[in-house]
Design a protein around this motif. Sequence first.
Motif, PDB file in Angstrom:
ATOM      1  N   TYR A  72     -20.829   0.216  -1.470  1.00 41.73           N
ATOM      2  CA  TYR A  72     -20.037  -0.915  -1.003  1.00 41.73           C
ATOM      3  C   TYR A  72     -18.849  -1.213  -1.914  1.00 41.73           C
ATOM      4  CZ  TYR A  72     -23.965  -2.245   2.040  1.00 41.73           C
ATOM      5  OH  TYR A  72     -24.954  -2.257   2.993  1.00 41.73           O
ATOM      6  N   PHE A  73     -17.853  -1.845  -1.310  1.00 38.70           N
ATOM      7  CA  PHE A  73     -16.761  -2.531  -2.002  1.00 38.70           C
ATOM      8  C   PHE A  73     -17.074  -4.015  -1.861  1.00 38.70           C
ATOM      9  CE2 PHE A  73     -11.768  -2.370  -2.298  1.00 38.70           C
ATOM     10  CZ  PHE A  73     -11.832  -2.994  -3.522  1.00 38.70           C
ATOM     11  N   ASP A 106      -5.181  -0.994   1.806  1.00 36.82           N
ATOM     12  CA  ASP A 106      -4.523   0.262   2.181  1.00 36.82           C
ATOM     13  C   ASP A 106      -5.028   1.328   1.212  1.00 36.82           C
ATOM     14  OD1 ASP A 106      -2.936   2.334   2.980  1.00 36.82           O
ATOM     15  OD2 ASP A 106      -1.042   1.457   2.342  1.00 36.82           O
ATOM     16  N   PRO A 107      -6.011   2.133   1.636  1.00 39.44           N
ATOM     17  CA  PRO A 107      -6.644   3.056   0.690  1.00 39.44           C
ATOM     18  C   PRO A 107      -5.707   4.088   0.082  1.00 39.44           C
ATOM     19  CG  PRO A 107      -8.058   2.747   2.601  1.00 39.44           C
ATOM     20  CD  PRO A 107      -6.727   2.113   2.927  1.00 39.44           C
ATOM     21  N   ASP A 108      -4.800   4.667   0.879  1.00 44.25           N
ATOM     22  CA  ASP A 108      -3.974   5.751   0.341  1.00 44.25           C
ATOM     23  C   ASP A 108      -2.551   5.330   0.008  1.00 44.25           C
ATOM     24  OD1 ASP A 108      -2.875   5.506   2.841  1.00 44.25           O
ATOM     25  OD2 ASP A 108      -3.433   7.510   3.544  1.00 44.25           O
ATOM     26  N   GLY A 109      -2.205   4.075   0.223  1.00 38.12           N
ATOM     27  CA  GLY A 109      -0.909   3.571  -0.221  1.00 38.12           C
ATOM     28  C   GLY A 109       0.293   4.082   0.539  1.00 38.12           C
ATOM     29  N   ASP A 110       0.070   4.617   1.751  1.00 35.31           N
ATOM     30  CA  ASP A 110       1.226   5.121   2.515  1.00 35.31           C
ATOM     31  C   ASP A 110       1.790   4.078   3.474  1.00 35.31           C
ATOM     32  OD1 ASP A 110      -0.641   5.048   4.552  1.00 35.31           O
ATOM     33  OD2 ASP A 110      -0.414   7.157   5.141  1.00 35.31           O
ATOM     34  N   ARG A 181     -13.892   4.530   4.407  1.00 34.66           N
ATOM     35  CA  ARG A 181     -13.415   5.891   4.144  1.00 34.66           C
ATOM     36  C   ARG A 181     -12.553   6.421   5.285  1.00 34.66           C
ATOM     37  NH1 ARG A 181     -18.678   9.601   3.929  1.00 34.66           N
ATOM     38  NH2 ARG A 181     -17.095  11.260   3.869  1.00 34.66           N
ATOM     39  N   GLU A 182     -12.582   5.764   6.440  1.00 31.09           N
ATOM     40  CA  GLU A 182     -11.854   6.256   7.617  1.00 31.09           C
ATOM     41  C   GLU A 182     -10.373   6.470   7.329  1.00 31.09           C
ATOM     42  OE1 GLU A 182     -10.958   4.889  12.239  1.00 31.09           O
ATOM     43  OE2 GLU A 182     -12.663   4.046  11.171  1.00 31.09           O
ATOM     44  N   CYS A 183      -9.754   5.559   6.579  1.00 27.91           N
ATOM     45  CA  CYS A 183      -8.319   5.669   6.279  1.00 27.91           C
ATOM     46  C   CYS A 183      -8.059   6.109   4.842  1.00 27.91           C
ATOM     47  CB  CYS A 183      -7.625   4.332   6.532  1.00 27.91           C
ATOM     48  SG  CYS A 183      -7.686   3.779   8.245  1.00 27.91           S
ATOM     49  N   ALA A 184      -9.105   6.534   4.145  1.00 26.07           N
ATOM     50  CA  ALA A 184      -8.983   6.854   2.729  1.00 26.07           C
ATOM     51  C   ALA A 184      -8.537   8.291   2.508  1.00 26.07           C
ATOM     52  CB  ALA A 184     -10.317   6.623   2.033  1.00 26.07           C
ATOM     53  N   PRO A 185      -7.969   8.590   1.336  1.00 30.26           N
ATOM     54  CA  PRO A 185      -7.600   9.972   1.030  1.00 30.26           C
ATOM     55  C   PRO A 185      -8.804  10.896   1.153  1.00 30.26           C
ATOM     56  CG  PRO A 185      -6.718   8.456  -0.624  1.00 30.26           C
ATOM     57  CD  PRO A 185      -7.652   7.669   0.240  1.00 30.26           C
ATOM     58  N   PRO A 190     -13.535   6.032  -3.016  1.00 32.82           N
ATOM     59  CA  PRO A 190     -12.779   6.287  -4.242  1.00 32.82           C
ATOM     60  C   PRO A 190     -13.676   6.858  -5.333  1.00 32.82           C
ATOM     61  CG  PRO A 190     -13.258   3.954  -4.045  1.00 32.82           C
ATOM     62  CD  PRO A 190     -13.712   4.580  -2.767  1.00 32.82           C
ATOM     63  N   VAL A 191     -13.048   7.470  -6.313  1.00 32.97           N
ATOM     64  CA  VAL A 191     -13.753   7.929  -7.504  1.00 32.97           C
ATOM     65  C   VAL A 191     -13.146   7.218  -8.710  1.00 32.97           C
ATOM     66  CG1 VAL A 191     -14.323  10.175  -6.513  1.00 32.97           C
ATOM     67  CG2 VAL A 191     -12.194   9.913  -7.811  1.00 32.97           C
ATOM     68  N   LYS A 192     -13.874   7.267  -9.799  1.00 34.43           N
ATOM     69  CA  LYS A 192     -13.439   6.610 -11.023  1.00 34.43           C
ATOM     70  C   LYS A 192     -12.013   7.029 -11.378  1.00 34.43           C
ATOM     71  CE  LYS A 192     -14.480   6.401 -15.980  1.00 34.43           C
ATOM     72  NZ  LYS A 192     -15.380   6.883 -17.060  1.00 34.43           N
ATOM     73  N   GLY A 193     -11.183   6.054 -11.686  1.00 33.65           N
ATOM     74  CA  GLY A 193      -9.813   6.305 -12.107  1.00 33.65           C
ATOM     75  C   GLY A 193      -8.791   6.216 -10.992  1.00 33.65           C
ATOM     76  N   GLU A 194      -9.232   6.255  -9.727  1.00 31.96           N
ATOM     77  CA  GLU A 194      -8.308   6.107  -8.607  1.00 31.96           C
ATOM     78  C   GLU A 194      -8.011   4.633  -8.358  1.00 31.96           C
ATOM     79  OE1 GLU A 194      -9.172  10.005  -5.834  1.00 31.96           O
ATOM     80  OE2 GLU A 194     -10.176   8.133  -5.309  1.00 31.96           O
ATOM     81  N   PHE A 195      -6.905   4.375  -7.648  1.00 29.66           N
ATOM     82  CA  PHE A 195      -6.616   2.999  -7.222  1.00 29.66           C
ATOM     83  C   PHE A 195      -6.360   2.957  -5.737  1.00 29.66           C
ATOM     84  CE2 PHE A 195      -2.409   4.579  -8.717  1.00 29.66           C
ATOM     85  CZ  PHE A 195      -1.675   4.432  -7.552  1.00 29.66           C
ATOM     86  N   TRP A 196      -6.669   1.803  -5.138  1.00 27.29           N
ATOM     87  CA  TRP A 196      -6.318   1.484  -3.766  1.00 27.29           C
ATOM     88  C   TRP A 196      -5.400   0.281  -3.807  1.00 27.29           C
ATOM     89  CZ3 TRP A 196     -10.946   1.822   0.227  1.00 27.29           C
ATOM     90  CH2 TRP A 196     -11.408   3.152   0.267  1.00 27.29           C
TER      91      TRP A 196
END
Length: 340
Positions: A72-73, A106-110, A181-185, A190-196
């Motif tokens: 979860y988030f 916005d998971p991937d920032g596009d 995860r549907e709209c995620a990279p 996410p994994v440690k060190g990534e940002f959304w």
Amino acid sequence: MNYSGVPEPNIAFAPKSYICRRAAGPLLLDGRVDKPFWAEAEWTDDFVDIEGDLRPKPAKRTRTKMLWDDNYFYFAAELMEDQIWATLTERDSVIFYDNDFEIFIDPDGDTHHYYEFEINALNTVWDLLLVKPYRDGGPPVNGWDINGLQTAVHIDGELNRPGAANRKWSVEVAMPWTSLRECAPEGRPPVKGEFWRVNFSRVEWRAEVKDGEYRKVLNPDTGKPYPEDNWVWSPMGIINMHYPELWGYVVFADEDGPESFELLQDERIKWELRKLYYRERNYFASSGQFTTDEKLLMGDGQWSIVPVIETTGRLFQISAPSTCGGATFYIREDGKLWKE
């Protein structure tokens, strides 16, 4: 397509950031945010007006916390309030017609394919997916639901009871990665060190007591309620939440993760491309065509990029090199930004 103008936010590019640490255990939701589960999570900065320093600070404090684990988030919000009221009870109602709390992700920032979530003090929710921002013609997918969503609201006072000793209401939300995860990279959590990219909003209406009930205050000149206040975590510089490029950075970390987030130079490159997108769209709105004249778009300001601008009668693409070995960022007429 006749592209409309895109208002350029009146704000320097300085989104908020937050280090989101791993949760130490499972969350049993009851809406209270003062329990041990949240003890290790820092509060965000207090919310400000959506336009930032252009407007006074909010009269009522709002702040949030975040945690994450493999499933979860998690979100917590505390909204100080002496008038606790809500009317909407049906899921996917337009919840901001009540006072509410909102989450944008916005998971991937596009700036395309992102989520919006709203909740009121009755624990009624509205969750939807935006294919792209409204400025870019993007339809909201109201039928999309966060499967497995968990929410709870706690009232420190009495709901819909004028005269009660009201102090605040608080919210807990658990969003499963199986939906996010549907709209995620790469379609993954996410994994440690990534940002959304994430932001929060609180809608607050002027209210008064009439016939023993809270009612929105009407403007005598229009007969309609006064415009609502919009209070946010990361200011937008414009009265519009649907500018995902201005949302905050949430960095996913372990319990001993970094203490702060340093904005990467690539994020500034993306922001300068975004400003050129605003101006190219606005040039089309005024002239009926796009331009390859970078001087017209950039003026005499300070820029860190030397863009490549390509146009056709109804399309444009602007690019600039990334700071990371040989990659390039691109943005096009509908606001989509990507890296190759």
